[in-house]
Design a protein around this motif. Structure first.
Motif, mmCIF file in Angstrom:
data_model
loop_
_atom_site.group_PDB
_atom_site.id
_atom_site.type_symbol
_atom_site.label_atom_id
_atom_site.label_comp_id
_atom_site.label_asym_id
_atom_site.label_seq_id
_atom_site.Cartn_x
_atom_site.Cartn_y
_atom_site.Cartn_z
ATOM 1 N N ALA A 3 71.626 18.623 72.346
ATOM 2 C CA ALA A 3 70.219 18.375 72.642
ATOM 3 C C ALA A 3 69.350 19.071 71.610
ATOM 4 N N ILE A 4 68.172 18.505 71.402
ATOM 5 C CA ILE A 4 67.163 19.100 70.529
ATOM 6 C C ILE A 4 66.101 19.729 71.422
ATOM 7 N N ILE A 5 65.806 20.985 71.164
ATOM 8 C CA ILE A 5 64.743 21.687 71.890
ATOM 9 C C ILE A 5 63.644 21.993 70.888
ATOM 10 N N THR A 6 62.422 21.584 71.215
ATOM 11 C CA THR A 6 61.271 21.910 70.374
ATOM 12 C C THR A 6 60.324 22.805 71.159
ATOM 13 N N VAL A 7 59.735 23.748 70.446
ATOM 14 C CA VAL A 7 58.774 24.684 71.037
ATOM 15 C C VAL A 7 57.572 24.743 70.102
ATOM 16 N N VAL A 8 56.396 24.463 70.640
ATOM 17 C CA VAL A 8 55.175 24.459 69.835
ATOM 18 C C VAL A 8 54.076 25.155 70.623
ATOM 19 N N GLY A 9 53.328 26.030 69.943
ATOM 20 C CA GLY A 9 52.204 26.706 70.594
ATOM 21 C C GLY A 9 51.682 27.840 69.738
ATOM 22 N N ALA A 60 67.824 21.811 82.894
ATOM 23 C CA ALA A 60 67.511 22.799 81.855
ATOM 24 C C ALA A 60 66.086 22.635 81.373
ATOM 25 N N ARG A 61 65.648 21.398 81.177
ATOM 26 C CA ARG A 61 64.273 21.134 80.735
ATOM 27 C C ARG A 61 63.267 21.724 81.732
ATOM 28 N N LYS A 62 63.464 21.416 82.990
ATOM 29 C CA LYS A 62 62.533 21.888 84.024
ATOM 30 C C LYS A 62 62.541 23.420 84.121
ATOM 31 N N ALA A 63 63.733 24.006 84.173
ATOM 32 C CA ALA A 63 63.844 25.458 84.311
ATOM 33 C C ALA A 63 63.309 26.194 83.082
ATOM 34 N N LEU A 64 63.587 25.669 81.899
ATOM 35 C CA LEU A 64 63.104 26.310 80.672
ATOM 36 C C LEU A 64 61.585 26.270 80.607
ATOM 37 N N CYS A 65 60.997 25.146 80.957
ATOM 38 C CA CYS A 65 59.532 25.033 80.959
ATOM 39 C C CYS A 65 58.913 26.006 81.958
ATOM 40 N N GLU A 66 59.518 26.118 83.139
ATOM 41 C CA GLU A 66 59.008 27.055 84.147
ATOM 42 C C GLU A 66 59.175 28.499 83.683
ATOM 43 N N GLU A 74 54.426 24.572 74.425
ATOM 44 C CA GLU A 74 54.944 23.300 74.915
ATOM 45 C C GLU A 74 56.406 23.197 74.517
ATOM 46 N N ILE A 75 57.260 22.922 75.493
ATOM 47 C CA ILE A 75 58.696 22.850 75.244
ATOM 48 C C ILE A 75 59.194 21.460 75.618
ATOM 49 N N ASN A 76 59.984 20.873 74.724
ATOM 50 C CA ASN A 76 60.614 19.586 74.985
ATOM 51 C C ASN A 76 62.111 19.723 74.774
#
Length: 89
Positions: A3-9, A60-66, A74-76
């Motif tokens: 998976a690709i995880i992006t983090v921007v902010g 993982a997406r939901k838990a990581l964002c929380e 912003e995390i995708n």
């Protein structure tokens, strides 16, 4: 599965540490990582391996964002194949 995880902010101390700690806690391996600061914005992209993860991609997406909500980023999280198809030239 990869998976690709992006983090921007906004750039602040602890972004890489918090995201990496979450991934380690759930046995998600970081295969490759790049990060930079663009006009004061923190931008990070990670290639990850979910083979031994204790969470599926959606969980993982939901838990990581929380978990990282306090960072104000912003995390995708996208399946590598979906990401590649979206960004194919």
């Amino acid at each position: 599965m990869k998976a690709i995880i992006t983090v921007v902010g906004g750039d602040k101390v602890g972004i890489i540490a918090k995201v990496s700690a979450f991934l380690a806690a759930h046995s998600i391996n970081i295969i490759d990582i790049t990060q930079t600061i663009l006009s004061g914005n923190f931008v990070m992209m990670m290639m990850t391996d979910f083979e031994k993860a204790d969470l599926d991609l959606d969980s993982a997406r939901k838990a990581l964002c929380e978990d990282c909500q306090s960072l104000g980023v912003e995390i995708n999280v996208l399946n590598e194949k979906v990401f590649s198809e979206m960004h194919r030239i």
